[in-house]
Structures are given as structure tokens and as C-alpha cells.
Write a protein that holds these residues in place. Structure first.
Motif, mmCIF file in Angstrom:
data_model
loop_
_atom_site.group_PDB
_atom_site.id
_atom_site.type_symbol
_atom_site.label_atom_id
_atom_site.label_comp_id
_atom_site.label_asym_id
_atom_site.label_seq_id
_atom_site.Cartn_x
_atom_site.Cartn_y
_atom_site.Cartn_z
ATOM 1 N N VAL A 141 -5.568 5.705 -9.328
ATOM 2 C CA VAL A 141 -6.947 5.734 -9.832
ATOM 3 C C VAL A 141 -7.865 6.436 -8.833
ATOM 4 N N ALA A 142 -7.727 6.086 -7.544
ATOM 5 C CA ALA A 142 -8.568 6.710 -6.518
ATOM 6 C C ALA A 142 -8.332 8.216 -6.466
ATOM 7 N N GLU A 143 -7.065 8.613 -6.491
ATOM 8 C CA GLU A 143 -6.725 10.041 -6.439
ATOM 9 C C GLU A 143 -7.335 10.792 -7.618
ATOM 10 N N ARG A 144 -7.248 10.190 -8.792
ATOM 11 C CA ARG A 144 -7.804 10.847 -9.989
ATOM 12 C C ARG A 144 -9.321 10.999 -9.915
ATOM 13 N N MET A 145 -9.942 10.095 -9.176
ATOM 14 C CA MET A 145 -11.398 10.176 -9.000
ATOM 15 C C MET A 145 -11.765 11.137 -7.864
ATOM 16 N N GLY A 146 -10.751 11.774 -7.273
ATOM 17 C CA GLY A 146 -11.016 12.773 -6.241
ATOM 18 C C GLY A 146 -10.989 12.262 -4.816
ATOM 19 N N ALA A 147 -10.581 11.009 -4.620
ATOM 20 C CA ALA A 147 -10.528 10.437 -3.270
ATOM 21 C C ALA A 147 -9.069 10.344 -2.828
ATOM 22 N N PRO A 148 -8.658 11.097 -1.802
ATOM 23 C CA PRO A 148 -7.283 10.975 -1.310
ATOM 24 C C PRO A 148 -6.976 9.523 -0.939
ATOM 25 N N ALA A 149 -5.840 9.013 -1.404
ATOM 26 C CA ALA A 149 -5.536 7.580 -1.231
ATOM 27 C C ALA A 149 -4.129 7.399 -0.691
ATOM 28 N N ARG A 150 -3.941 6.337 0.062
ATOM 29 C CA ARG A 150 -2.619 5.955 0.565
ATOM 30 C C ARG A 150 -2.396 4.464 0.311
ATOM 31 N N LEU A 151 -1.177 4.157 -0.120
ATOM 32 C CA LEU A 151 -0.749 2.767 -0.249
ATOM 33 C C LEU A 151 -0.140 2.337 1.078
ATOM 34 N N ILE A 152 -0.656 1.249 1.643
ATOM 35 C CA ILE A 152 -0.119 0.731 2.907
ATOM 36 C C ILE A 152 0.173 -0.757 2.740
ATOM 37 N N GLU A 153 1.170 -1.246 3.473
ATOM 38 C CA GLU A 153 1.469 -2.683 3.392
ATOM 39 C C GLU A 153 0.592 -3.482 4.351
ATOM 40 N N ARG A 154 0.271 -2.860 5.501
ATOM 41 C CA ARG A 154 -0.620 -3.521 6.449
ATOM 42 C C ARG A 154 -1.152 -2.487 7.445
ATOM 43 N N ALA A 155 -1.960 -2.937 8.413
ATOM 44 C CA ALA A 155 -2.675 -2.018 9.297
ATOM 45 C C ALA A 155 -1.741 -1.072 10.057
ATOM 46 N N SER A 156 -0.562 -1.563 10.417
ATOM 47 C CA SER A 156 0.362 -0.737 11.202
ATOM 48 C C SER A 156 0.863 0.474 10.421
ATOM 49 N N ASP A 157 0.649 0.488 9.104
ATOM 50 C CA ASP A 157 1.089 1.613 8.277
ATOM 51 C C ASP A 157 0.042 2.718 8.167
ATOM 52 N N ILE A 158 -1.143 2.527 8.749
ATOM 53 C CA ILE A 158 -2.192 3.551 8.623
ATOM 54 C C ILE A 158 -1.731 4.829 9.325
ATOM 55 N N ASP A 159 -1.805 5.941 8.594
ATOM 56 C CA ASP A 159 -1.493 7.255 9.153
ATOM 57 C C ASP A 159 -2.810 7.832 9.678
ATOM 58 N N TRP A 160 -3.015 7.718 10.984
ATOM 59 C CA TRP A 160 -4.303 8.096 11.560
ATOM 60 C C TRP A 160 -4.553 9.601 11.467
ATOM 61 N N ASP A 161 -3.476 10.399 11.512
ATOM 62 C CA ASP A 161 -3.645 11.845 11.351
ATOM 63 C C ASP A 161 -4.162 12.165 9.952
ATOM 64 N N TRP A 162 -3.577 11.488 8.955
ATOM 65 C CA TRP A 162 -4.028 11.694 7.563
ATOM 66 C C TRP A 162 -5.467 11.216 7.394
ATOM 67 N N LEU A 163 -5.791 10.100 8.037
ATOM 68 C CA LEU A 163 -7.135 9.534 7.894
ATOM 69 C C LEU A 163 -8.188 10.473 8.473
ATOM 70 N N GLY A 164 -7.877 11.079 9.613
ATOM 71 C CA GLY A 164 -8.792 12.040 10.222
ATOM 72 C C GLY A 164 -10.082 11.396 10.705
ATOM 73 N N GLN A 165 -11.206 12.083 10.492
ATOM 74 C CA GLN A 165 -12.517 11.599 10.930
ATOM 75 C C GLN A 165 -13.442 11.429 9.714
ATOM 76 N N PRO A 166 -13.154 10.497 8.853
ATOM 77 C CA PRO A 166 -13.951 10.334 7.637
ATOM 78 C C PRO A 166 -15.310 9.701 7.941
ATOM 79 N N ARG A 167 -16.251 9.903 7.045
ATOM 80 C CA ARG A 167 -17.538 9.206 7.153
ATOM 81 C C ARG A 167 -17.491 7.881 6.410
#
Length: 314
Positions: free
Chosen positions: A238-264
Motif C-alpha cells: 500500500v505504501a509503495e503504491r502511494m509513492g512511498a518506498p517501503a520495507r518490511l522489517i521484523e525488528r529494529a536490527s533489520d533496518i537497512d540504514w543505507d536504504w533509509l538514507g537521510q529522510p526528512r
């Protein structure tokens, strides 16, 4: 001290546990209180590893099939529902069992039985192999339901009596995808009988609407949930279709910081099986790298509760 970049964190609401998941977890906890450990659970009680591991720590034993359950121990059936053959097999063995099937899934089961009793063939919209689909197909005689996964499937359907059809759906589907499939079914089979009320559960619909409400503001969206959780996967879509890049994660350790970048602005939501503690864990992880300003984006308040089985509260 290093200056952390500012980050607005939009937390979707509602998110996380729904009434059916709450009830299923309570059922396992109450069964452990009532019967003592171990209590066996057929399949994951809900699709979340964190929840399953916590219950395992309390004395729950998760198994794939009934033949792994000793004769003298109780067994709980998961929130996704089971084919009729499973409780029948438990009764044949004299096993004590508690059914934690979500009442909204049970409602679909009863609808399926009534439609078959009326002589209709059911076209069931859902995902092949999902436990809820397996459980629903197991309520009716083989061959009396046909699975429909996509709009393209609708053109390929072959049934003996096209004028005597009904449709039902899995409770955790994409609201938009399902609407498109239903529209295609109704175009091809104008007389097809619809359910009296929508089968997609209130929690699935509400969580998708809550993501739609925040997606336009978000540079990235993090969806907390298991990779085998249908409703969590749908939130990311749903998020992707609304134009927001989205990732499914199980918990905080799964965050891909490179993908996240420097968002506002980052949006956060959680599937119906994900506990709020995991949301806090993700917010804290973001806070370690950004100067976080949290905002709860209220959408629809939820007040739904389901009764617990009599045998556990009597």
C-alpha cells in the motif's frame, strides 16, 4: 557531541495487534495458567517470531501437526483457523484442545458452509498456501471451492454452473486488489452472490487506510511484521503504491540504514501480529541516529474485543 539530523517520525494509527491476535495470545497464556506447561500449539499462533518466542519461553511448544502432541497434553489451534479434519482428529484421540481461530475467520468458515449447503460453488479470493486459506478450504467438501488469486485468474475460471456462484475472501488481503478482483468476478458472472458483509477484516482495512493517510508525507515507510504475515506484506505494498518506498522489517536490527538514507519524514506502521514493543524499539533505533520528533497520525480508533473461550474463563 555530533549533531543528529532532524527526523519527523509519523506513526500510523491504528497499527499492531488486532482483537483476534490479542485473543489468540491470551488463549495460549490462559491455557498455560489452566493446564501448566507444556501447552502445545499447532502452527504459529500468529505470524510473529517475537510473539512466538515469548510464548515459547512461558512453556508453549509449537508443532506442525497433531501427531507431535502427546496424548496427555492440551493443544491450541492458531488464529488463522484449521480444516475441520484437525479438531475431528483431536477428538478421535481424546485430546483436550482450544480453538484460537479469529472470530472473523470463523465467520467466513460459517458463510462457506451455508453457501455449499445452498448448492453454490464458491470462488475464494486469497493467497495459495496461506494457513487461513487452507483452513477455509478445509471447511467444505473437496472441489466445492476454487481459489482466485489475481484479476487474470478470473478469465481462466471454469465452473460447471456459472449461474450458481458465490465469492468469499481471505480476511487479510489488500483492500484495493480485492476490489479489482471482485469487480472482475461481477463483470464475468453478473449473478454471483456476494457476502452479506465484507470479509476483509476491520483491522486489515483500518491499517491499510492508516498507511494511505501518511504515505504522501513520508520519504520512507517501515512496516514492522513477519515476512509470512499477509496483512503486513499488504501494508508495504500500500505504501509503495502511494509513492512511498517501503520495507518490511521484523525488528529494529533489520533496518537497512543505507536504504533509509537521510529522510526528512519516516512513516512507521506494524502488522496485526506485531507487538507495540517492536514499534518502540524501531523508534529508539531511529533516535540513535536522528533527532526524532514523533507524531501519532490517528486514523480510526478501534474498540473491537472478542470473547475468550468458555473453557478458559469459566
Amino acid at each position: 557531541m555530533v549533531n543528529r539530523p532532524p527526523l519527523k517520525v509519523l506513526i500510523a494509527a491504528p497499527r499492531g495487534f488486532c482483537a483476534g491476535v490479542d485473543r489468540a495470545i491470551q488463549i495460549v497464556e490462559l491455557a498455560l495458567e489452566r493446564f501448566g506447561a507444556p501447552v502445545y500449539v499447532r502452527h504459529e499462533i500468529v505470524h510473529n517470531r517475537f510473539v512466538v518466542e515469548r510464548l515459547r519461553g512461558l512453556g508453549a511448544v509449537f508443532v506442525d501437526e497433531l501427531d507431535e502432541v502427546p496424548d496427555d497434553r492440551p493443544v491450541v489451534f492458531s488464529a488463522h483457523g484449521v480444516p475441520k479434519a484437525v479438531p475431528a482428529a483431536a477428538q478421535d484421540r481424546g485430546l483436550s484442545y482450544v480453538d484460537a481461530t479469529c472470530p472473523l475467520v470463523s465467520k467466513v468458515h460459517r458463510q462457506a458452509e451455508r453457501l455449499i449447503a445452498d448448492g453454490r460453488h464458491i470462488l475464494f479470493i486469497g493467497h495459495a498456501g496461506h494457513p487461513e486459506v487452507i483452513g477455509t478450504f478445509g471447511q467444505v467438501p473437496p472441489g466445492s471451492m476454487t481459489l482466485v488469486e489475481t484479476v487474470d485468474d478470473v478469465a481462466r475460471i471454469e465452473v460447471a454452473d456459472p449461474g450458481n456462484l458465490a465469492f468469499l475472501t481471505q480476511t487479510t488481503l489488500s483492500v484495493d486488489d480485492t476490489a479489482a478482483i471482485v469487480e472482475a468476478l461481477q463483470r464475468r458472472f453478473p449473478g454471483i452472490k456476494a457476502p452479506r458483509s465484507e470479509d476483509i477484516c476491520y483491522a486489515t482495512s483500518n491499517r491499510q487506510a492508516a498507511v494511505k493517510a501518511i504515505a504522501a508525507e513520508c520519504d520512507r515507510v517501515l512496516v514492522i511484521g513477519a515476512p509470512n504475515s499477509s496483512n503486513s506484506l499488504r501494508l508495504a505494498e500500500v505504501a509503495e503504491r502511494m509513492g512511498a518506498p517501503a520495507r518490511l522489517i521484523e525488528r529494529a536490527s533489520d533496518i537497512d540504514w543505507d536504504w533509509l538514507g537521510q529522510p526528512r519524514t519516516v512513516g512507521i506502521t506494524a502488522g496485526a501480529s506485531a507487538p507495540e514493543v517492536l514499534v518502540r524499539e524501531v523508534v529508539d533505533a531511529l533516535g540513535s541516529r536522528f533527532d526524532v520528533r514523533e507524531e501519532i497520525a490517528d486514523h480510526t480508533p478501534e474498540r473491537m474485543t472478542f470473547k475468550l473461550p468458555r473453557e478458559l474463563v469459566a
